[in-house]
Design an enzyme around this catalytic site. Structure first.
Site, PDB file in Angstrom:
ATOM      1  N   GLU A  77       0.879  -1.170  -0.002  1.00  0.00           N
ATOM      2  CA  GLU A  77      -0.119   0.210   0.167  1.00  0.00           C
ATOM      3  C   GLU A  77       0.852   1.141   0.147  1.00  0.00           C
ATOM      4  O   GLU A  77       0.552   2.128  -0.462  1.00  0.00           O
ATOM      5  CB  GLU A  77      -0.777   0.035   1.199  1.00  0.00           C
ATOM      6  CG  GLU A  77      -2.155  -1.164   1.377  1.00  0.00           C
ATOM      7  CD  GLU A  77      -2.770  -1.451  -0.219  1.00  0.00           C
ATOM      8  OE1 GLU A  77      -2.987  -0.386  -0.877  1.00  0.00           O
ATOM      9  OE2 GLU A  77      -3.086  -2.792  -0.288  1.00  0.00           O
ATOM     10  N   HIS A 135       1.795   2.354  -3.457  1.00  0.00           N
ATOM     11  CA  HIS A 135       0.771   2.811  -4.005  1.00  0.00           C
ATOM     12  C   HIS A 135       0.706   4.350  -3.471  1.00  0.00           C
ATOM     13  O   HIS A 135       0.365   5.424  -4.264  1.00  0.00           O
ATOM     14  CB  HIS A 135      -0.698   2.292  -3.640  1.00  0.00           C
ATOM     15  CG  HIS A 135      -1.071   1.069  -4.443  1.00  0.00           C
ATOM     16  ND1 HIS A 135      -1.230   1.060  -5.779  1.00  0.00           N
ATOM     17  CD2 HIS A 135      -1.289  -0.295  -3.899  1.00  0.00           C
ATOM     18  CE1 HIS A 135      -1.483   0.031  -6.244  1.00  0.00           C
ATOM     19  NE2 HIS A 135      -1.558  -0.930  -5.175  1.00  0.00           N
TER      20      HIS A 135
HETATM   21 ZN    ZN Z   1      -2.358  -2.897  -5.120  1.00  0.00          ZN
END
Ligand code: ZN
Length: 511
Positions: free
Chosen positions: A268, A271
């Site tokens: 994450e 991202h």
């Molecule tokens: Zn992902």
């Protein structure tokens, strides 16, 4: 004096819509993290009110006219402004192509199909889900027809385009097929001839607070700005680029398996680093003039996923990373962790298994799970595969790719939520992400010959600097294929990923 330049007005208008979108993202984030359960009905109303307002504004005729005025400005075709207008046109046309009756029918069917899928999965009863999947396939075909089949393409292309713009199924197939053949061979070699690493280092007892402290230390070392983001706990981990200067990561902790949270957090965080690197804020900290426009948005799901996979797998499962991270983990987890060596932890985080479930799959088998779905959903949309035949074909394909027999449909074609939502064309973006990550990683290695020494010393700035320069700052100025060629000098190829996996796993398995 007000600025009447249509380009400025367009950016302002898109910025307003994005600001409303960020309010929607905040209420959704809160729902997943801290909202008390009795708040759900009221929250649903808030979310629906915002969604309808955003839909009205983003499909408003006036917005289409403003885009038309920008197109008439005669902007230099190679400029970022021209790219911005072209992408805004594309988004607007796409949003206004679906008749409202179809949008409503899809939304209604989604919620009922998802409900049916949940109980069908629980009971491993495909027959109960079959009529809903048939409806969802038919509606998705209708949707694809409204979007229009690209010249020389197929219906499924129109659906992929929602997640990975301008990429065709035939192009994906050309990259996937050689990858699939080499991976099938690799996985069989590792698991039939090799020796699996000991998983014990990952099974130590690790308190939630210690895992959270380790996660925070790691994401800060990777370059995540914690004054422009947070890390919280949810059942389903995600990252939300919530607003300019505000990127939220979530994770979940299991005290008997710290690796789940650690790699989830690094995923994450990848991202999140992308979201923090998009040009959404100015140097003075204010939302930028491009916030809300395509120039400050992610290119595609595949490129977004390339960022998460790079930090999670290419960095996080490397020996260099653990050379730095092991002493850090020792500090947080104490004696149970200290009992293992860097090499033992490195090998443990690279264990390969023939699991049935995609979301639990390791780096070596994961893409085989995705390619299976790509083949089958493409055939469902083209009509070559009838929904009734799905379980049988799934199981037969799974055995061919992964070498084991699926024991129940809940561990086979009923495991993922995607199709009940009508998300056809979404799956291939996971493997495209891995392919892009591998090719980007190779380019980073070429640019920084001392990369390994720097990573082992906990200096991850080359990785972030490369991504900021070649990926993040461009937003959607270039499409995924062009961005990849500009960044790496080559079109997307399966070779970097195959080489990476073979070079890593064969020595670990001594196969
Ligand atoms: Zn992902």
């Amino acid at each position: 004096m007000t600025d009447t330049n249509p380009y400025t007005l367009l950016c302002e208008r898109l910025g307003e819509i994005a600001t409303l979108g960020s309010v929607g993202a905040l209420v959704a984030w809160d729902q997943e993290t801290y909202m008390p359960s009795k708040g759900a009905p009221g929250r649903a109303k808030q979310a629906a009110a915002l969604a309808s307002l955003i839909h009205q504004k983003s499909t408003h005729r006036g917005l289409g006219e403003l885009i038309g005025e920008c197109e008439a400005l005669g902007l230099d075709e190679s400029s970022p402004e021209a790219a911005n207008v072209a992408r805004a046109r594309r988004d607007f046309d796409k949003r206004t192509k679906l008749p409202e009756s179809l949008v409503n029918e899809i939304a209604e069917t989604q919620s009922r199909a998802q409900h049916a899928w949940k109980s069908a999965r629980k009971n491993s009863d495909f027959k109960a889900f079959q009529p809903w999947l048939e409806k969802m396939v038919a509606l998705s075909r209708k949707k694809a027809e409204c979007f229009g089949v690209p010249e020389g393409g197929e219906l499924y292309d129109a659906l992929i385009d929602e997640y990975e713009p301008d990429v065709r199924a035939a192009e994906i197939e050309a990259v996937f097929t050689p990858l699939r053949d080499r991976l099938t061979t690799l996985v069989a070699r590792l698991l039939d001839k090799g020796t699996p690493p000991n998983e014990a280092p990952l099974r130590i007892e690790a308190a939630e607070a210690a895992q959270h402290a380790l996660g925070m230390e790691v994401i800060q070392a990777l370059g995540f700005d914690t004054e422009a983001g947070r890390l919280d706990i949810t059942t389903h981990p995600f990252c939300e680029g919530l607003a300019p200067g505000d990127t939220r990561l979530t994770t979940r902790y299991d005290t008997k398996f710290f690796a789940g949270a650690l790699f989830g957090t690094m995923h994450e965080c990848g991202h999140g680093l992308y979201e923090q690197g998009l040009p959404k804020i100015d140097s003075d900290g204010e939302p930028s003039a491009t916030f809300g426009t395509p120039l400050a948005e992610a290119v595609s799901l595949g490129i977004h996923e390339s960022q998460s996979r790079m930090w999670e797998n290419f960095l996080g499962r490397s020996r260099e990373f653990w050379t730095w991270a092991k002493p850090v983990a020792d500090r947080h987890f104490g004696q149970p962790m200290q009992a293992f060596s860097v090499d033992e932890v490195y090998r443990a985080v690279n264990r390969v298994e023939r699991s049935f479930i995609r979301v639990e799959a390791d780096e070596a088998t994961y893409n085989l799970h995705v390619m299976l779905r790509f083949e089958l959903e493409r055939a469902l949309i083209s009509g070559d595969l009838a929904v009734a035949d799905l379980p049988g074909v799934w199981n037969e394909t799974f055995e061919r790719f992964l070498g084991s027999k699926v024991d129940a449909d809940r561990n086979g074609c009923l495991q993922d939520v995607h199709w009940s939502f009508g998300l056809f064309g979404y799956f291939p973006t996971y493997t495209l992400g891995n392919l892009y990550a591998a090719q980007f990683w190779e380019a980073i290695r070429e640019k920084y010959p001392d990369l390994d020494e720097r990573l082992a010393a906990g200096d991850f700035t080359p990785v972030l600097a490369w991504n900021r320069e070649y990926i993040h700052r461009h937003g959607r100025r270039f499409g995924a294929a062009e961005l990849c060629e500009r960044a790496t000098g080559r079109p997307l190829s399966p070779d970097p990923l195959i080489k990476h996996l073979e070079r890593k796993f064969i020595p670990i398995y001594d196969a």
